[in-house]
Motif scaffolding. Structure first.
Motif, PDB file in Angstrom:
ATOM      1  N   CYS A  84      12.219  14.779  63.521  1.00 16.02           N
ATOM      2  CA  CYS A  84      13.318  14.603  62.562  1.00 16.02           C
ATOM      3  C   CYS A  84      12.876  13.936  61.266  1.00 16.02           C
ATOM      4  N   HIS A  85      11.745  13.267  61.283  1.00 11.57           N
ATOM      5  CA  HIS A  85      11.318  12.479  60.118  1.00 11.57           C
ATOM      6  C   HIS A  85       9.924  12.903  59.669  1.00 11.57           C
ATOM      7  N   LEU A  86       9.698  14.188  59.567  1.00  7.48           N
ATOM      8  CA  LEU A  86       8.366  14.703  59.264  1.00  7.48           C
ATOM      9  C   LEU A  86       7.868  14.236  57.904  1.00  7.48           C
ATOM     10  N   PHE A  92       3.764   8.174  55.272  1.00  9.63           N
ATOM     11  CA  PHE A  92       3.270   6.923  55.838  1.00  9.63           C
ATOM     12  C   PHE A  92       1.791   7.024  56.196  1.00  9.63           C
ATOM     13  N   HIS A  93       1.361   8.166  56.679  1.00 10.33           N
ATOM     14  CA  HIS A  93      -0.032   8.298  57.115  1.00 10.33           C
ATOM     15  C   HIS A  93      -1.011   8.441  55.959  1.00 10.33           C
ATOM     16  N   PRO A 359       6.308   1.764  52.058  1.00 10.00           N
ATOM     17  CA  PRO A 359       5.489   2.431  53.081  1.00 10.00           C
ATOM     18  C   PRO A 359       5.654   3.950  53.131  1.00 10.00           C
ATOM     19  N   HIS A 360       6.790   4.469  52.626  1.00 12.95           N
ATOM     20  CA  HIS A 360       6.999   5.921  52.665  1.00 12.95           C
ATOM     21  C   HIS A 360       6.929   6.551  51.279  1.00 12.95           C
ATOM     22  N   ASP A 361       6.460   5.794  50.289  1.00 15.79           N
ATOM     23  CA  ASP A 361       6.391   6.320  48.927  1.00 15.79           C
ATOM     24  C   ASP A 361       5.146   5.779  48.256  1.00 15.79           C
ATOM     25  N   LEU A 362       3.993   6.336  48.650  1.00 15.89           N
ATOM     26  CA  LEU A 362       2.714   5.825  48.172  1.00 15.89           C
ATOM     27  C   LEU A 362       2.564   6.003  46.668  1.00 15.89           C
TER      28      LEU A 362
END
Length: 490
Positions: A84-86, A92-93, A359-362
């Motif tokens: 659901c959160h691809l 994040f990775h 963390p989700h927006d590098l």
């Protein structure tokens, strides 16, 4: 004792015999009375009895509206979140935290190499063999033949590679650190932090829960061992910041397929923690799990560090103590302490880790314009007193961070980190790792968080244990003795 002596074994007089026999008779009567009284009392629920009889109840755990803060909620692993959160998972990775630890892939590791370490009279080699990376330790001699002391295939790599890469090997089922580290800034192999000494730990430094808690997502010690580890998820995953996902997965397993969000979905979902829905202190506690590494960390009585759940105050699980000490060097994970010393932080109700770190927006995190926007929400651009030509030379992008949070040396050689104490940093000042004065007084431990919520007994216990930890971590033997002796006074 001589058995012929009148005081030897089995050689006592008649009066002593009757005294002993009488004492045993009285003791038997007393034990009988105790047994009768105990058996005549009505049985009570064990948990109730324990709570009533416990003179020192465990420190309380804070209440939270988020249901997954409870210890009995299960972890499900990051794989369960990806469906659901691809997009969030992929972003994040790409961050350093999303590449914190992994099983070694020889095709992705730095090149083979070798170096000598004269201090320990050792030579270290990194070699690929049969698809694996091997770390080797040899005796440094003038002989042409090799004298191999140790060699192991590497199992895990720790670190994103932005600063360095450290490696773990397994020996007889136990996890230990390799003395060989890759330093990105030098593009070279060297001794791991703490190993650049004559008598180092070689391949014997144990890696347990205390080490892996900030590098692995989920790891646990087996059978009460210190470093026989089971690593369930290597890289830091979703649940380290959002908490266990069991309830959230169950809640959304049968979610509607409509593109429109239902009224239920528009509400805050209390089955999972979203740091954006937390107060500043609780949101920062998530970061503080790893980025607050004080002089001493003491688990709360009856708790383990792994008991922490996002959404709870960190002091529910552990107590942190900072060391008031002059000329204290910057540590790799001293970011939280530095930020809290900043006037910008102290005078703001909203400035936090999430102001700059996303963390989700590098891309947004790396953009200096976003940093400046945060600064200019309080400061005026024309207040900068640095000459425009100098600003252009030092920071063409006019990045506030470059001057007010400069990169500084740390307590680990070859590593520089962003200094998180926001302020005016003079370039003429000596770096934090500069040579210390010859005479340094011992520091004083101060609680980082408010400890008034726990009993005075627990406060004294934690402070005493804190001084013991400070003593064990102190490289100056004289200061270590001061901390150790002080610990014995509590």
């Amino acid at each position: 004792m001589d058995e012929s002596s009148p005081r030897g074994p089995f050689k006592f007089g008649a009066s002593a015999y009757w005294w002993v026999l009488g004492g045993l008779s009285v003791l038997a009567v007393l034990l009988g009375v105790v047994w009768i009284n105990a058996s005549s009392k009505p049985s009570r629920d064990r948990s109730t009895s324990k709570a009533e009889d416990d003179l020192f109840p465990l420190p309380p755990v804070s209440q939270s509206p988020f249901l997954n803060t409870k210890l009995n909620v299960a972890y499900v692993g990051s794989e369960a979140c990806r469906a659901c959160h691809l997009d969030h998972d992929a972003a994040f990775h790409h961050t350093s935290m999303g590449r914190s630890m992994a099983e070694v892939d020889a095709s992705r590791e730095p090149p083979d190499g070798a170096f000598d370490h004269p201090l320990s009279k050792r030579r270290y080699e990194v070699r690929r063999r049969d698809g694996e990376i091997w770390h080797r330790e040899l005796l440094l001699t003038d002989e042409t033949s090799e004298i191999v002391l140790s060699e192991f295939p590497v199992k895990y790599v720790v670190g994103s590679g932005h600063h360095s890469l450290t490696y773990l090997v397994e020996t007889d089922g136990f996890l230990v650190e390799s003395p060989i580290t890759w330093y990105t800034s030098r593009k070279a192999w060297g001794m791991s932090p703490g190993y650049d000494i004559p008598d180092h730990a070689a391949f014997t430094r144990a890696i347990g829960e205390g080490c892996l808690i900030c590098h692995a997502s989920r790891a646990e010690a087996l059978d009460g061992s210190l470093h026989r580890m089971r690593i369930r998820e290597a890289t830091i995953g979703c649940e380290r910041c959002h908490g266990p996902g069991e309830l959230h997965v169950a809640r959304h397993r049968d979610r509607p397929t409509s593109d429109k969000k239902s009224a239920r979905e528009m509400e805050i979902d209390h089955s999972i923690v979203n740091p954006e829905h937390l107060s500043r202190d609780l949101a920062e506690a998530i970061c503080q799990q790893c980025h607050l590494r004080s002089a001493a960390i003491v688990p709360q009585r009856g708790r383990k560090l792994t008991d922490y759940r996002p959404g709870l105050p960190l002091h529910d699980v552990r107590l942190d103590y900072r060391l008031d000490e002059p000329d204290k060097p910057m540590t790799v994970v001293g970011h939280v302490e530095q930020l809290h010393l900043s006037r910008c932080y102290q005078n703001s109700k909203s400035l936090s880790c999430l102001t700059c770190h996303r963390p989700h927006d590098l891309e947004r995190e790396a953009n200096s314009t976003n940093h400046n926007t945060a600064c200019l929400s309080c400061h005026q651009a024309d207040n900068c007193r640095v000459d425009a030509s100098q600003r252009q030379r030092v920071s063409p992008d006019n990045d506030c961070i470059q001057c007010h949070m400069p990169r500084s040396d740390t307590d680990i050689p070859h590593l520089t980190f962003t200094h998180h104490r926001i302020g005016v940093h003079s370039t003429s000042d000596k770096p934090a790792s500069a040579e210390k004065p010859q005479q340094l007084r011992a520091g004083v431990l101060r609680p980082f968080f408010d400890v008034s919520q726990i009993s005075s007994v627990d406060q004294l216990r934690a402070l005493g244990l804190g001084y013991f930890e400070a003593a064990n971590r102190e490289s100056d033997g004289a200061k270590g003795d001061v901390y150790r002796n002080h610990a014995l006074t509590f």
